[in-house]
Each structure stands twice: as C-alpha cells, then as structure tokens.
Scaffold this active site. Structure first.
Site, PDB file in Angstrom:
ATOM      1  N   LYS A 274       0.987  -1.357  -0.052  1.00  0.00           N
ATOM      2  CA  LYS A 274       0.388   0.324   0.307  1.00  0.00           C
ATOM      3  C   LYS A 274       1.094   0.939  -0.071  1.00  0.00           C
ATOM      4  CE  LYS A 274      -2.358  -0.991   4.126  1.00  0.00           C
ATOM      5  NZ  LYS A 274      -2.556  -3.131   3.713  1.00  0.00           N
ATOM      6  N   THR A 275       1.316   1.356   1.327  1.00  0.00           N
ATOM      7  CA  THR A 275       2.830   2.566   1.038  1.00  0.00           C
ATOM      8  C   THR A 275       4.021   2.359  -0.498  1.00  0.00           C
ATOM      9  OG1 THR A 275       2.946   2.283   3.428  1.00  0.00           O
ATOM     10  CG2 THR A 275       4.770   3.257   2.342  1.00  0.00           C
TER      11      THR A 275
ATOM     12  N   ASP B 104      -1.464   6.486   6.342  1.00  0.00           N
ATOM     13  CA  ASP B 104      -1.572   5.318   7.164  1.00  0.00           C
ATOM     14  C   ASP B 104      -2.606   4.729   8.307  1.00  0.00           C
ATOM     15  OD1 ASP B 104      -0.654   2.737   6.725  1.00  0.00           O
ATOM     16  OD2 ASP B 104       1.629   2.455   6.587  1.00  0.00           O
TER      17      ASP B 104
ATOM     18  N   THR C 153      -6.069  -1.475   7.316  1.00  0.00           N
ATOM     19  CA  THR C 153      -5.669  -2.503   7.543  1.00  0.00           C
ATOM     20  C   THR C 153      -6.994  -3.327   7.467  1.00  0.00           C
ATOM     21  OG1 THR C 153      -5.357  -2.859   9.142  1.00  0.00           O
ATOM     22  CG2 THR C 153      -3.365  -3.532   8.109  1.00  0.00           C
TER      23      THR C 153
ATOM     24  N   ARG D 293       6.387  -7.861   2.093  1.00  0.00           N
ATOM     25  CA  ARG D 293       7.396  -7.433   3.185  1.00  0.00           C
ATOM     26  C   ARG D 293       7.947  -8.307   3.508  1.00  0.00           C
ATOM     27  NH1 ARG D 293       4.172  -4.029   7.158  1.00  0.00           N
ATOM     28  NH2 ARG D 293       4.290  -2.522   5.363  1.00  0.00           N
TER      29      ARG D 293
END
Length: 338
Positions: free
Chosen positions: A75-76, A120, A169, A228
């Site tokens: 997402k980032t 975020d 999330t 990640r």
C-alpha cells in the site's frame, strides 16, 4: 554446511568488535519506483494507473485513493509510485500521530498543488480530525477553529488541489462519510509464490546476495503471501550467509536459516504455532483476550499480524464465541509438533 568463522578484531580501548576490512554499507532502496517495477496486484495496478493517466491528461490531481488489506502488501509503495508518476512530493503521516484538527490543517496547508498526502492507518484517525478531512477532500477547503469561548473564531482555508491516499488494514472501521469521499477504493490481495519469487529475485540482486531460483522459490513458499515478509526473509538469508561466510546458498542453508529465525513449514512462525496449539488444546472457542493472556502477546498483534494468515489458510475460524481451530489447522499443528 560450508560455514566458516568470521574474522573479527576487538578494540582494547572500547571493546567494540569490528570486522576486518569492514566498509560502511550504503542504504539499499528495495522499493520499486514505478508501475513497471511493481510486481503483482495487477487489478489494483491497472485501476491506479488509469486514474494517474486520466489526471495527467486533465492536468488535475489524481482522485483520492483508499488502499485496504493485510499489512505488507504494498500500500505504501503504491502511494510512492503515484507521487513519482505525477512528479509530486509525498507527505507521509499515520492516523494516530494527528491528534487535533489544527494539526491536520497545518499539514494540508503546507502542501503544494499536485502533492500527495499519504495517511497510513487512516482508520485510527481521531473523529474530529477525520471530520476536518471531509471538506478538504470534497471542496479543497478546511475549517479551523481558533481561540476559545467568546474569542472563538472559525476560519476557512482554501487548499491547493492535492491527492489524499489512505491505507488501512481495517476497512470496516472506517466511517461511511470518510470512505465515500475516496474516488477509488482498492483491495490488496495476497501474492502467489511465483510473484513473491519474482520480487525476491529482484531484492536479492539489489542486496548483492546470490540465491538460485529454486531456493528463492522455497523462500517464497514460507513468506506468507506477503512481499514485506519475502523481502525480510531475503535479508535474513543475506545476514545468515554473510555472518557465517557462506558462498553457496543451498537448500540446506535456506532451511537452517529459516529454522534459526523461527520460520516453519507453510510460513508459520513460532507465535502462529502457539496459537494453533492453544486452540487445539482448548477444544472450544477461545476469545482474543484469553489468547493474548495465554501467549503473552498484544491483542492487536494477534489480530492484525498473525490471524489474517491463519484465517486465509483456513487453519482458524472466527465465531461469535471466539476463535476455533479447523481440522486443517490441527493437522498442521500436529505435523509441526512431530
């Protein structure tokens, strides 16, 4: 296993351990910078790329975008790519760090036309801060209250045309008024082993560690469908072989490294296995608070980090009375104990 002892020297004055011929390592950016370098999430990528192309043609800011899904899925990174594509600055904040509407107003007012504000954990915004975003997203204005009591004044500040990108999330925790103000909502999905292997190969190359395709795929299979985690595992392999002066990264080396860091078959961690064992022994639904006490882990960590993967693989199910282990989960738990 081809291990050799690392040569070190210890300073008599400071007691610090130094590796011979050690040179400071440059920071390596493993984050892709454009759409071509972004692996996976093909549907989301097409949606976002379409929005960016449209904005460029119209000489307008990109529509506000909301990304939701489990942590670590990119997402980032996607927010960075949007800013890069528009040749704009990116301002990153997290929901909990903005405590007052005035702080949000200051952040928004500091942006330049076309800039991207990435929020975020947007589901954790304070209610009043969230409400201050409504007019910013819809009308490019923000209302600020100055002073108290009789001296209280309300000011309206015009904002430059910007793009707000939110990531969460917990999409279900977003209020409908905030969610509806995003022009594009994108769900991030878990990655396939093939996609993770592709990402891992790129990361290994950037980190300067040579890993054969077969071993890369083995790492991908225990990376929980998450880039990640895949990148983290590649770094762990890098550290393991560097610390032990290993040149040939074999399947045995990968297995030994994963065992050292508590990463098991199917990508399960030590905590995952303890969750499964706890549920198997209980033989009845177990609440989140009880799990937290038994495992000595924060409720949020269990619910946001460990549970999504266990639920996705149908090892665990949520019921109105608590968490229960499935037959599939029992088989995995028992096989790992054995």
């Amino acid at each position: 296993m081809g291990k050799r002892t690392i040569k070190t020297t210890i300073s008599e004055n400071t007691g610090e351990m130094k590796k011979e011929n050690e040179a400071p390592a440059a920071s390596v950016n493993i984050r892709p910078e454009d759409f071509n370098g972004y692996i996976g999430q093909e549907k989301v990528k097409e949606q976002v790329l379409t929005a960016v192309k449209s904005a460029i043609i119209r000489s307008a800011p990109v529509e506000h975008i909301l990304f939701y899904g489990p942590p670590g899925l990119g997402k980032t990174t996607m927010a960075h790519i949007v800013a890069n594509a528009r040749k704009s600055n990116l301002k990153e904040v997290t929901g909990p760090m903005i405590e007052h509407p005035g702080e949000m107003a200051a952040i928004l007012n500091s942006l330049q036309p076309g800039d991207v504000l990435f929020i975020d954990e947007i589901h954790r915004l304070d209610k009043k801060v969230e409400e201050s975003l409504y007019s910013a997203m819809e009308d490019s204005k923000i209302n600020v209250v100055i002073g108290q009591g009789e001296q209280c004044k309300s000011l309206t500040i015009d904002l430059p045309p910007i793009t707000i990108i939110g990531a969460t999330t917990r999409a279900g925790m977003l209020s409908a008024p905030l969610r509806d103000r995003f022009g594009l909502t994108c769900k991030m999905e878990y990655y396939s082993a093939d996609e993770l292997a592709h990402i891992g190969k790129i990361t290994a190359g950037k980190l300067g560690v040579s890993i054969k395709d077969e071993e890369i795929y083995k790492i991908a299979e225990v990376s929980r469908g998450t880039p990640r985690v895949m990148n983290s595992n590649i770094k762990l392999i890098r550290d393991y072989v560097t610390a032990n002066s290993i040149e040939d990264v074999t399947a045995e080396i990968v297995t030994s490294a994963m065992e050292l860091y508590g990463i098991h078959d199917k990508g399960l961690t030590d905590i995952d296995i303890r969750i499964l064992n706890t549920l198997a022994e209980a033989e009845k639904p177990v609440g989140l608070l009880t799990l937290s006490h038994v495992l000595g882990e924060d409720e949020g960590t269990i619910e946001n980090v460990h549970e999504p993967y266990l639920l996705m693989n149908h090892y665990v199910e949520k019921t109105s009375r608590g968490r229960i282990i499935t037959e599939k989960g029992k088989k995995i738990a028992y096989s790992l104990i054995a």
